[in-house]
Motif scaffolding. Structure first.
Motif, PDB file in Angstrom:
ATOM      1  N   GLY A   1      -6.670   4.553   8.151  1.00 44.04           N
ATOM      2  CA  GLY A   1      -5.712   4.767   7.036  1.00 44.04           C
ATOM      3  C   GLY A   1      -5.261   6.143   7.119  1.00 44.04           C
ATOM      4  O   GLY A   1      -4.330   6.388   6.218  1.00 44.04           O
ATOM      5  N   LYS A   2      -5.240   6.921   8.426  1.00 43.47           N
ATOM      6  CA  LYS A   2      -4.616   8.126   8.366  1.00 43.47           C
ATOM      7  C   LYS A   2      -2.859   7.956   8.615  1.00 43.47           C
ATOM      8  O   LYS A   2      -2.294   8.958   7.994  1.00 43.47           O
ATOM      9  CB  LYS A   2      -5.026   8.986   9.588  1.00 43.47           C
ATOM     10  N   ASP A   3      -2.516   6.875   9.112  1.00 42.65           N
ATOM     11  CA  ASP A   3      -1.128   6.908   9.363  1.00 42.65           C
ATOM     12  C   ASP A   3      -0.506   5.440   8.285  1.00 42.65           C
ATOM     13  O   ASP A   3       0.282   5.030   8.549  1.00 42.65           O
ATOM     14  CB  ASP A   3      -0.792   6.506  10.630  1.00 42.65           C
ATOM     15  N   PHE A   4      -1.214   5.339   7.426  1.00 40.15           N
ATOM     16  CA  PHE A   4      -0.809   4.291   6.402  1.00 40.15           C
ATOM     17  C   PHE A   4      -0.365   4.848   4.992  1.00 40.15           C
ATOM     18  O   PHE A   4      -1.495   5.457   4.527  1.00 40.15           O
ATOM     19  CB  PHE A   4      -1.862   3.072   6.457  1.00 40.15           C
ATOM     20  N   ASN A   5       0.773   4.756   4.513  1.00 36.35           N
ATOM     21  CA  ASN A   5       1.052   5.095   3.412  1.00 36.35           C
ATOM     22  C   ASN A   5       1.307   4.064   2.168  1.00 36.35           C
ATOM     23  O   ASN A   5       1.822   2.886   2.520  1.00 36.35           O
ATOM     24  CB  ASN A   5       2.486   5.776   3.280  1.00 36.35           C
ATOM     25  N   THR A   6       0.515   4.000   1.188  1.00 33.11           N
ATOM     26  CA  THR A   6       0.736   3.266   0.228  1.00 33.11           C
ATOM     27  C   THR A   6       2.245   3.029  -0.414  1.00 33.11           C
ATOM     28  O   THR A   6       2.820   3.952  -0.379  1.00 33.11           O
ATOM     29  CB  THR A   6      -0.435   3.375  -0.958  1.00 33.11           C
ATOM     30  N   PHE A   7       2.397   2.012  -1.092  1.00 28.88           N
ATOM     31  CA  PHE A   7       3.735   1.636  -1.550  1.00 28.88           C
ATOM     32  C   PHE A   7       3.646   0.499  -2.723  1.00 28.88           C
ATOM     33  O   PHE A   7       2.796  -0.010  -2.947  1.00 28.88           O
ATOM     34  CB  PHE A   7       4.684   1.147  -0.389  1.00 28.88           C
ATOM     35  N   THR A   8       4.631   0.754  -3.689  1.00 29.23           N
ATOM     36  CA  THR A   8       4.895  -0.417  -4.661  1.00 29.23           C
ATOM     37  C   THR A   8       6.159  -1.094  -4.495  1.00 29.23           C
ATOM     38  O   THR A   8       7.315  -0.384  -4.193  1.00 29.23           O
ATOM     39  CB  THR A   8       4.734   0.186  -5.903  1.00 29.23           C
ATOM     40  N   ILE A   9       6.286  -2.425  -4.414  1.00 27.26           N
ATOM     41  CA  ILE A   9       7.781  -3.159  -4.518  1.00 27.26           C
ATOM     42  C   ILE A   9       7.783  -3.735  -5.439  1.00 27.26           C
ATOM     43  O   ILE A   9       6.959  -4.911  -5.933  1.00 27.26           O
ATOM     44  CB  ILE A   9       7.593  -4.154  -3.179  1.00 27.26           C
ATOM     45  N   ASP A  10       9.055  -3.636  -6.235  1.00 27.65           N
ATOM     46  CA  ASP A  10       9.345  -4.472  -7.424  1.00 27.65           C
ATOM     47  C   ASP A  10      10.688  -5.157  -7.089  1.00 27.65           C
ATOM     48  O   ASP A  10      11.681  -4.661  -6.448  1.00 27.65           O
ATOM     49  CB  ASP A  10       9.573  -3.432  -8.635  1.00 27.65           C
ATOM     50  N   LEU A  11      10.699  -6.127  -7.246  1.00 30.10           N
ATOM     51  CA  LEU A  11      11.721  -7.326  -6.744  1.00 30.10           C
ATOM     52  C   LEU A  11      12.048  -8.206  -7.853  1.00 30.10           C
ATOM     53  O   LEU A  11      11.373  -8.868  -8.625  1.00 30.10           O
ATOM     54  CB  LEU A  11      11.242  -7.963  -5.438  1.00 30.10           C
TER      55      LEU A  11
END
Length: 266
Positions: free
Chosen positions: A21-31
């Motif tokens: 998970g060192k190169d994985f950034n969390t995100f949130t998608i609102d569509l």
């Protein structure tokens, strides 16, 4: 040879770093997406301990299992890569170079660790299909849900078989109205008959215009629904077919051995 070994070590270290998970950034998608009606969809990733998860709200739900409106799965390395690719594609979209216009609005707000991306367009985005992306992430869950919904449909059809008596109505059914049917003879001449091979019969044409309707279906669209299919009239002379009635559609609110409660969708 030493160069190849060093290169291999770098690749392995990158893979290990990504898997941790060192190169994985969390995100949130609102569509917000739609044409005549606009619907809201949300998908987000988060970290718990050393693992990463994806959550989707209002993916599918049933009236019986409200928790089904939120689906959560642990992200494998393959699915992490799907997420990374989707975000990278979104970043690279240039809506000024729109080749195919769409009547549907696509309105993204994507919250990343260090920035927020906003994208609002009527362009058809071939490389950015949110629904295919979501389907790829939740493939196993979709299969599980389908098995569950298919099983419930079979059960509902089994429980529907036979006569269901309905009362006199003071006024025609409108959208959102409740219709209560019973196995007990409320009025012996007024009943719906559900039989094998999804056949249907309305014993009287005085309350509902369903005289020519002879089939039904049970489907899942967020919750179980009962559709009484339209009736048709065939001309004996030229064989042409015309519509006798539009049928009726209901949400199944409750079904037991004795009671059937429906909500009109007409």
């Amino acid at each position: 040879m030493k160069i190849k070994i060093i290169y291999l070590i770098i690749l392995l270290s990158n893979f290990v770093g990504f898997s941790q998970g060192k190169d994985f950034n969390t995100f949130t998608i609102d569509l917000f997406y739609g044409d005549e009606s606009i619907n809201f969809y949300q998908l987000k990733t988060f970290k718990k301990g050393t693992k990463f998860y994806v959550e989707s709200k209002n993916f599918e739900r049933t009236s019986k299992l409200e928790n089904d409106s939120i689906w959560i799965l642990k992200l494998s390395n393959r699915k992490k890569k799907l997420c990374v690719n989707f975000i990278e594609n979104l970043k690279s979209i240039n809506i000024d170079n729109c080749e195919t216009r769409s009547s549907a609005i696509t309105d993204y707000t994507v919250k990343l660790t260090d920035t927020t991306i906003a994208l609002r367009t009527y362009c058809h985005l071939d490389k950015l299909d949110f629904f295919e992306f979501r389907k790829s992430l939740f493939k196993e869950k979709i299969q599980e849900y389908k098995l569950k919904s298919d099983s419930e449909i079979k059960l509902i059809k089994k429980m529907l078989k036979g006569k269901w008596f309905y009362p006199n109505l003071l006024k025609p059914l409108k959208f959102g109205d409740t219709l209560k049917l019973s196995r007990k003879e409320i009025n012996p001449t007024q009943f719906w008959l559900f039989e094998k091979k999804d056949s249907f019969k309305d014993s009287s044409n005085q309350i509902f215009n369903l005289k020519k309707s002879n089939s039904f279906e049970v489907i899942f669209y967020y919750e179980p629904r009962l559709n009484i299919n339209p009736g048709v009239i065939e001309d004996k002379d030229d064989g042409s077919i015309s519509l006798a009635n539009y049928g009726m559609k209901f949400t199944i609110l409750k079904i037991t051995e004795e009671d059937l409660v429906l909500i009109s969708l007409n």
